[in-house]
Design a protein around this motif. Structure first.
Motif, PDB file in Angstrom:
ATOM      1  N   GLY A   1       4.709  12.217  14.791  1.00 34.70           N
ATOM      2  CA  GLY A   1       4.468  11.305  13.668  1.00 34.70           C
ATOM      3  C   GLY A   1       5.430  10.137  13.657  1.00 34.70           C
ATOM      4  N   VAL A   2       6.698  10.418  13.935  1.00 31.31           N
ATOM      5  CA  VAL A   2       7.698   9.342  13.978  1.00 31.31           C
ATOM      6  C   VAL A   2       7.369   8.355  15.097  1.00 31.31           C
ATOM      7  CG1 VAL A   2      10.132   8.823  14.413  1.00 31.31           C
ATOM      8  CG2 VAL A   2       9.517  10.776  12.985  1.00 31.31           C
ATOM      9  N   ILE A   3       7.023   8.883  16.255  1.00 27.22           N
ATOM     10  CA  ILE A   3       6.648   8.023  17.394  1.00 27.22           C
ATOM     11  C   ILE A   3       5.440   7.167  17.036  1.00 27.22           C
ATOM     12  CG2 ILE A   3       5.738   8.034  19.753  1.00 27.22           C
ATOM     13  CD1 ILE A   3       7.427  10.570  20.219  1.00 27.22           C
ATOM     14  N   ALA A   4       4.470   7.760  16.346  1.00 26.23           N
ATOM     15  CA  ALA A   4       3.262   7.020  15.960  1.00 26.23           C
ATOM     16  C   ALA A   4       3.597   5.861  15.028  1.00 26.23           C
ATOM     17  CB  ALA A   4       2.260   7.971  15.301  1.00 26.23           C
ATOM     18  N   ILE A   5       4.463   6.099  14.043  1.00 22.97           N
ATOM     19  CA  ILE A   5       4.839   5.047  13.096  1.00 22.97           C
ATOM     20  C   ILE A   5       5.584   3.923  13.804  1.00 22.97           C
ATOM     21  CG2 ILE A   5       6.293   4.490  11.116  1.00 22.97           C
ATOM     22  CD1 ILE A   5       5.645   7.217   9.967  1.00 22.97           C
ATOM     23  N   VAL A   6       6.572   4.296  14.601  1.00 27.28           N
ATOM     24  CA  VAL A   6       7.378   3.286  15.319  1.00 27.28           C
ATOM     25  C   VAL A   6       6.496   2.478  16.264  1.00 27.28           C
ATOM     26  CG1 VAL A   6       9.249   2.949  16.976  1.00 27.28           C
ATOM     27  CG2 VAL A   6       9.514   4.601  15.116  1.00 27.28           C
TER      28      VAL A   6
ATOM     29  N   ASN B   1       0.814  -1.226   0.000  1.00 31.81           N
ATOM     30  CA  ASN B   1       0.000   0.000   0.000  1.00 31.81           C
ATOM     31  C   ASN B   1       0.843   1.271   0.000  1.00 31.81           C
ATOM     32  OD1 ASN B   1       0.818   0.382   2.701  1.00 31.81           O
ATOM     33  ND2 ASN B   1      -0.981  -0.663   3.511  1.00 31.81           N
ATOM     34  N   GLY B   2       2.142   1.112  -0.208  1.00 37.08           N
ATOM     35  CA  GLY B   2       3.010   2.278  -0.317  1.00 37.08           C
ATOM     36  C   GLY B   2       3.209   3.042   0.974  1.00 37.08           C
ATOM     37  N   GLY B   3       2.809   2.443   2.090  1.00 32.99           N
ATOM     38  CA  GLY B   3       2.946   3.127   3.371  1.00 32.99           C
ATOM     39  C   GLY B   3       2.012   4.313   3.523  1.00 32.99           C
ATOM     40  N   PHE B   4       0.959   4.376   2.673  1.00 32.60           N
ATOM     41  CA  PHE B   4       0.052   5.525   2.697  1.00 32.60           C
ATOM     42  C   PHE B   4      -0.634   5.692   4.055  1.00 32.60           C
ATOM     43  CE2 PHE B   4      -0.499   4.631  -2.076  1.00 32.60           C
ATOM     44  CZ  PHE B   4       0.629   5.383  -2.367  1.00 32.60           C
ATOM     45  N   HIS B   5      -1.099   4.578   4.606  1.00 35.25           N
ATOM     46  CA  HIS B   5      -1.846   4.653   5.863  1.00 35.25           C
ATOM     47  C   HIS B   5      -0.931   5.051   7.022  1.00 35.25           C
ATOM     48  CE1 HIS B   5      -4.939   3.133   3.454  1.00 35.25           C
ATOM     49  NE2 HIS B   5      -4.706   1.849   3.591  1.00 35.25           N
ATOM     50  N   LEU B   6       0.292   4.556   7.013  1.00 37.58           N
ATOM     51  CA  LEU B   6       1.253   4.960   8.041  1.00 37.58           C
ATOM     52  C   LEU B   6       1.564   6.449   7.928  1.00 37.58           C
ATOM     53  CD1 LEU B   6       3.789   1.984   8.110  1.00 37.58           C
ATOM     54  CD2 LEU B   6       2.307   2.720   9.981  1.00 37.58           C
ATOM     55  N   ASP B   7       1.654   6.934   6.695  1.00 38.04           N
ATOM     56  CA  ASP B   7       1.881   8.362   6.485  1.00 38.04           C
ATOM     57  C   ASP B   7       0.704   9.167   7.027  1.00 38.04           C
ATOM     58  OD1 ASP B   7       3.329  10.643   5.143  1.00 38.04           O
ATOM     59  OD2 ASP B   7       1.438  10.733   4.049  1.00 38.04           O
ATOM     60  N   GLY B   8      -0.510   8.672   6.798  1.00 39.07           N
ATOM     61  CA  GLY B   8      -1.690   9.341   7.334  1.00 39.07           C
ATOM     62  C   GLY B   8      -1.707   9.340   8.844  1.00 39.07           C
ATOM     63  N   LEU B   9      -1.283   8.220   9.436  1.00 40.35           N
ATOM     64  CA  LEU B   9      -1.197   8.124  10.898  1.00 40.35           C
ATOM     65  C   LEU B   9      -0.213   9.156  11.443  1.00 40.35           C
ATOM     66  CD1 LEU B   9      -1.929   6.367  13.486  1.00 40.35           C
ATOM     67  CD2 LEU B   9       0.216   5.152  13.020  1.00 40.35           C
ATOM     68  N   ALA B  10       0.966   9.255  10.794  1.00 36.98           N
ATOM     69  CA  ALA B  10       1.988  10.196  11.245  1.00 36.98           C
ATOM     70  C   ALA B  10       1.495  11.637  11.130  1.00 36.98           C
ATOM     71  CB  ALA B  10       3.262  10.001  10.425  1.00 36.98           C
ATOM     72  N   ASP B  11       0.892  11.979   9.990  1.00 37.43           N
ATOM     73  CA  ASP B  11       0.404  13.347   9.800  1.00 37.43           C
ATOM     74  C   ASP B  11      -0.697  13.689  10.802  1.00 37.43           C
ATOM     75  OD1 ASP B  11       2.145  13.718   7.721  1.00 37.43           O
ATOM     76  OD2 ASP B  11       0.690  13.288   6.141  1.00 37.43           O
ATOM     77  N   THR B  12      -1.559  12.725  11.073  1.00 34.17           N
ATOM     78  CA  THR B  12      -2.649  12.961  12.028  1.00 34.17           C
ATOM     79  C   THR B  12      -2.108  13.214  13.429  1.00 34.17           C
ATOM     80  OG1 THR B  12      -4.163  11.577  10.737  1.00 34.17           O
ATOM     81  CG2 THR B  12      -4.753  12.001  13.029  1.00 34.17           C
ATOM     82  N   PHE B  13      -1.145  12.409  13.841  1.00 30.50           N
ATOM     83  CA  PHE B  13      -0.585  12.582  15.187  1.00 30.50           C
ATOM     84  C   PHE B  13       0.216  13.872  15.290  1.00 30.50           C
ATOM     85  CE2 PHE B  13      -2.119   8.513  16.172  1.00 30.50           C
ATOM     86  CZ  PHE B  13      -1.952   8.294  17.538  1.00 30.50           C
ATOM     87  N   ASP B  14       0.904  14.262  14.211  1.00 33.97           N
ATOM     88  CA  ASP B  14       1.596  15.553  14.222  1.00 33.97           C
ATOM     89  C   ASP B  14       0.603  16.687  14.411  1.00 33.97           C
ATOM     90  OD1 ASP B  14       4.256  14.818  13.990  1.00 33.97           O
ATOM     91  OD2 ASP B  14       4.198  14.722  11.804  1.00 33.97           O
TER      92      ASP B  14
END
Length: 269
Positions: A116-121, A73-86
């Motif tokens: 965002g980084v914390i959310a992804i990790v 999925n190209g990491g799209f959802h993880l990117d969305g998670l990071a942006d949301t948490f930021d």
């Protein structure tokens, strides 16, 4: 078929036809097939888990499964998670309207902040540890969890799109939310129930008598979580965005894995 391919384009990076011309109705209509896209991804994870499991250590296999999933999925959802948490982590200035615009601007920014980084990790660590826990269970529990791991969040996204409202006046998220109909949400729900039924019937010798209760509870919990996420997003951002939908997908995915573990503990106690 056209809307199914549109769903693939929206949710994955798997190669499909690029010659399609889609209008707003086609885009929103593609939500009916989100669950099927998740099923294809789930089958990919099951195949990867089985093939790599014949060669590598189980811990490494789980890491490969997560990598395959992210790449699909190209990491799209993880990117969305990071942006949301930021955006959520942004300090409020006291003006509700200005704070909302500030958060939306942060989500639109391409850079990723500390939150965002914390959310992804954290998301990847929780998924890895949850799958490692599930891998010690029965084969059916493990492989059905792999199969359903991409399916559940896709259904949750459809429910969120149907009940939510757009935070912005433009963008793909608005096209999805403004044009989705109850038949699209109903189709996604019927598809996921059909998948549950096929699993129960096809693997009846491995399924406990209460498995259907777990699936029913799963849908109820996910539905309530979606309504909660919609309400929180409306307060923070004025509605839903594509990034928030990605975050909903990631969070419901983790909660699904946790529910599998909890249900297994309760059913064997």
């Amino acid at each position: 078929m056209k809307r199914f391919l549109i769903a693939f384009q929206f949710l994955t990076i798997l190669p499909v036809s690029r010659s399609m011309i889609a209008d707003a109705k086609d885009i929103s209509g593609s939500t009916s097939y989100f669950v099927l896209v998740g099923l294809v991804q789930g089958l990919l994870l099951v195949i990867a888990g089985y093939m790599f499991g014949m060669v590598f250590h189980p811990d490494l296999v789980i890491a490969v499964i997560l990598l395959v999933y992210i790449l699909s999925n190209g990491g799209f959802h993880l990117d969305g998670l990071a942006d949301t948490f930021d955006a959520v982590a942004a300090k409020p200035g006291g003006d509700t309207e200005k704070d909302r615009h500030k958060r939306l601007a942060i989500m639109k920014d391409g850079s990723t902040g500390p939150a965002g980084v914390i959310a992804i990790v954290s998301a990847l660590a929780l998924k890895y540890l949850a799958l490692k826990n599930i891998s010690h269970m029965l084969y059916f529990d493990y492989y059905s969890a792999l199969l359903l791991m991409p399916v559940i969040p896709k259904w949750a996204m459809v429910i969120s799109i149907y009940h939510g409202r757009p935070a912005r006046q433009d963008g793909l998220g608005r096209a999805l939310i403004d044009n989705i109909r109850i038949r699209n949400a109903a189709a996604a729900t019927l598809l996921i129930i059909l998948i549950f039924a096929v699993l129960n019937i096809s693997f009846s010798r491995y399924v406990t008598g209460t498995q259907h209760l777990f699936y029913a509870l799963l849908l109820v919990v996910m539905y309530l979580l979606c309504r909660l996420f919609i309400r929180c997003s409306a307060r923070r951002f004025g509605g839903l965005t594509g990034d928030v939908l990605g975050a909903i997908g990631e969070i419901t995915e983790i909660i699904f894995l946790f529910m599998v573990i909890l249900w297994s503990r309760l059913s064997t106690s």
